[in-house]
Design a protein around this motif. Structure first.
Motif, mmCIF file in Angstrom:
data_model
loop_
_atom_site.group_PDB
_atom_site.id
_atom_site.type_symbol
_atom_site.label_atom_id
_atom_site.label_comp_id
_atom_site.label_asym_id
_atom_site.label_seq_id
_atom_site.Cartn_x
_atom_site.Cartn_y
_atom_site.Cartn_z
ATOM 1 N N PRO A 1 -14.401 0.536 -1.480
ATOM 2 C CA PRO A 1 -13.579 1.652 -1.702
ATOM 3 C C PRO A 1 -13.000 1.869 -3.122
ATOM 4 C CG PRO A 1 -12.441 0.245 -0.437
ATOM 5 C CD PRO A 1 -13.609 -0.452 -0.682
ATOM 6 N N GLY A 2 -13.011 3.096 -3.436
ATOM 7 C CA GLY A 2 -12.214 3.263 -4.788
ATOM 8 C C GLY A 2 -11.211 4.790 -4.788
ATOM 9 N N ARG A 3 -10.713 4.896 -5.734
ATOM 10 C CA ARG A 3 -10.046 6.169 -5.814
ATOM 11 C C ARG A 3 -10.697 7.003 -6.956
ATOM 12 N NH1 ARG A 3 -4.681 5.941 -3.670
ATOM 13 N NH2 ARG A 3 -4.367 3.712 -2.945
ATOM 14 N N THR B 1 2.416 21.599 1.955
ATOM 15 C CA THR B 1 0.820 21.680 2.289
ATOM 16 C C THR B 1 0.351 20.498 1.345
ATOM 17 O OG1 THR B 1 0.936 23.854 3.072
ATOM 18 C CG2 THR B 1 -1.221 22.849 2.850
ATOM 19 N N ILE B 2 0.475 20.663 0.016
ATOM 20 C CA ILE B 2 -0.196 19.686 -0.616
ATOM 21 C C ILE B 2 0.297 18.156 -0.576
ATOM 22 C CG2 ILE B 2 -0.350 19.152 -3.364
ATOM 23 C CD1 ILE B 2 -0.516 22.085 -3.800
ATOM 24 N N ALA B 3 1.856 18.054 -0.404
ATOM 25 C CA ALA B 3 2.183 17.047 -0.033
ATOM 26 C C ALA B 3 1.718 16.245 1.151
ATOM 27 C CB ALA B 3 3.733 17.122 -0.126
ATOM 28 N N ALA B 4 1.778 16.959 2.182
ATOM 29 C CA ALA B 4 0.896 16.586 3.196
ATOM 30 C C ALA B 4 -0.291 15.986 3.220
ATOM 31 C CB ALA B 4 1.117 17.436 4.687
ATOM 32 N N LEU B 5 -1.102 16.878 2.583
ATOM 33 C CA LEU B 5 -2.517 16.363 2.239
ATOM 34 C C LEU B 5 -2.629 15.111 1.400
ATOM 35 C CD1 LEU B 5 -4.047 19.841 1.626
ATOM 36 C CD2 LEU B 5 -4.297 18.548 3.778
ATOM 37 N N LEU B 6 -1.850 15.100 0.539
ATOM 38 C CA LEU B 6 -1.871 13.676 -0.522
ATOM 39 C C LEU B 6 -1.677 12.795 0.450
ATOM 40 C CD1 LEU B 6 -0.408 15.139 -3.926
ATOM 41 C CD2 LEU B 6 -2.669 14.534 -3.147
ATOM 42 N N SER B 7 -0.555 12.721 1.239
ATOM 43 C CA SER B 7 0.161 11.607 2.021
ATOM 44 C C SER B 7 -1.167 11.180 3.108
ATOM 45 C CB SER B 7 1.321 12.220 3.169
ATOM 46 O OG SER B 7 1.595 11.154 3.860
ATOM 47 N N GLU B 8 -1.814 12.417 3.540
ATOM 48 C CA GLU B 8 -2.903 11.957 4.497
ATOM 49 C C GLU B 8 -3.963 11.307 3.783
ATOM 50 O OE1 GLU B 8 -4.110 15.305 6.743
ATOM 51 O OE2 GLU B 8 -1.939 15.752 7.348
ATOM 52 N N LEU C 1 -7.124 6.421 2.373
ATOM 53 C CA LEU C 1 -7.834 5.248 1.666
ATOM 54 C C LEU C 1 -7.106 3.807 2.127
ATOM 55 C CD1 LEU C 1 -7.017 7.374 -1.679
ATOM 56 C CD2 LEU C 1 -9.186 6.468 -0.692
ATOM 57 N N ARG C 2 -5.868 3.891 2.428
ATOM 58 C CA ARG C 2 -5.553 2.516 3.091
ATOM 59 C C ARG C 2 -6.367 2.061 4.055
ATOM 60 N NH1 ARG C 2 -0.708 4.436 2.074
ATOM 61 N NH2 ARG C 2 -0.269 4.709 4.469
ATOM 62 N N GLU C 3 -6.677 2.840 4.847
ATOM 63 C CA GLU C 3 -7.517 2.732 6.141
ATOM 64 C C GLU C 3 -9.072 1.988 5.731
ATOM 65 O OE1 GLU C 3 -6.883 2.520 9.784
ATOM 66 O OE2 GLU C 3 -4.995 2.655 8.669
ATOM 67 N N ILE C 4 -9.575 2.773 4.745
ATOM 68 C CA ILE C 4 -10.724 2.460 4.273
ATOM 69 C C ILE C 4 -10.723 1.084 3.446
ATOM 70 C CG2 ILE C 4 -12.530 2.955 2.506
ATOM 71 C CD1 ILE C 4 -12.150 5.842 3.220
ATOM 72 N N GLU C 5 -9.549 0.684 2.830
ATOM 73 C CA GLU C 5 -9.574 -0.456 2.361
ATOM 74 C C GLU C 5 -9.386 -1.533 3.205
ATOM 75 O OE1 GLU C 5 -5.983 0.164 -0.406
ATOM 76 O OE2 GLU C 5 -7.304 1.288 -1.854
ATOM 77 N N TYR C 6 -8.713 -1.483 4.235
ATOM 78 C CA TYR C 6 -8.420 -2.203 5.348
ATOM 79 C C TYR C 6 -9.801 -2.668 6.209
ATOM 80 C CZ TYR C 6 -3.221 -1.649 5.135
ATOM 81 O OH TYR C 6 -2.166 -1.567 4.548
ATOM 82 N N ALA C 7 -10.472 -1.648 6.338
ATOM 83 C CA ALA C 7 -11.904 -1.757 7.020
ATOM 84 C C ALA C 7 -12.849 -2.422 6.005
ATOM 85 C CB ALA C 7 -12.560 -0.287 7.356
ATOM 86 N N SER C 8 -12.876 -2.249 4.709
ATOM 87 C CA SER C 8 -13.690 -2.948 4.072
ATOM 88 C C SER C 8 -13.437 -4.404 3.983
ATOM 89 C CB SER C 8 -13.514 -2.370 2.485
ATOM 90 O OG SER C 8 -12.300 -2.780 1.932
#
Length: 65
Positions: A58-60, A26-33, A38-45
């Motif tokens: 966007p930041g982490r 569950t944690i691995a899936a959530l981290l992957s999502e 985050l990549r989608e936000i970076e592309y949108a930015s």
């Protein structure tokens, strides 16, 4: 039930049930999502102008606890 009225505990139970109770999966899936989003936000930015986003990038950052 809509997303606004759901309790965090319900969502946790639902996520764990989806992965047959395996907390690590569950944690691995959530981290992957999270990484995907985050990549989608970076592309949108890249498509947003500096003025439109008012300087936001966007930041982490981790949320305050």
């Amino acid at each position: 039930m809509n997303a606004i009225s759901r309790q965090p505990e319900d969502e946790i139970d639902e996520a764990l049930a989806y992965h047959q109770g395996d907390a690590r999966a569950t944690i691995a899936a959530l981290l992957s999502e999270r990484e995907f989003l985050l990549r989608e936000i970076e592309y949108a930015s890249l498509a947003l102008s500096y003025g439109f986003a008012r300087g936001w990038k966007p930041g982490r950052q981790t949320p305050a606890r």
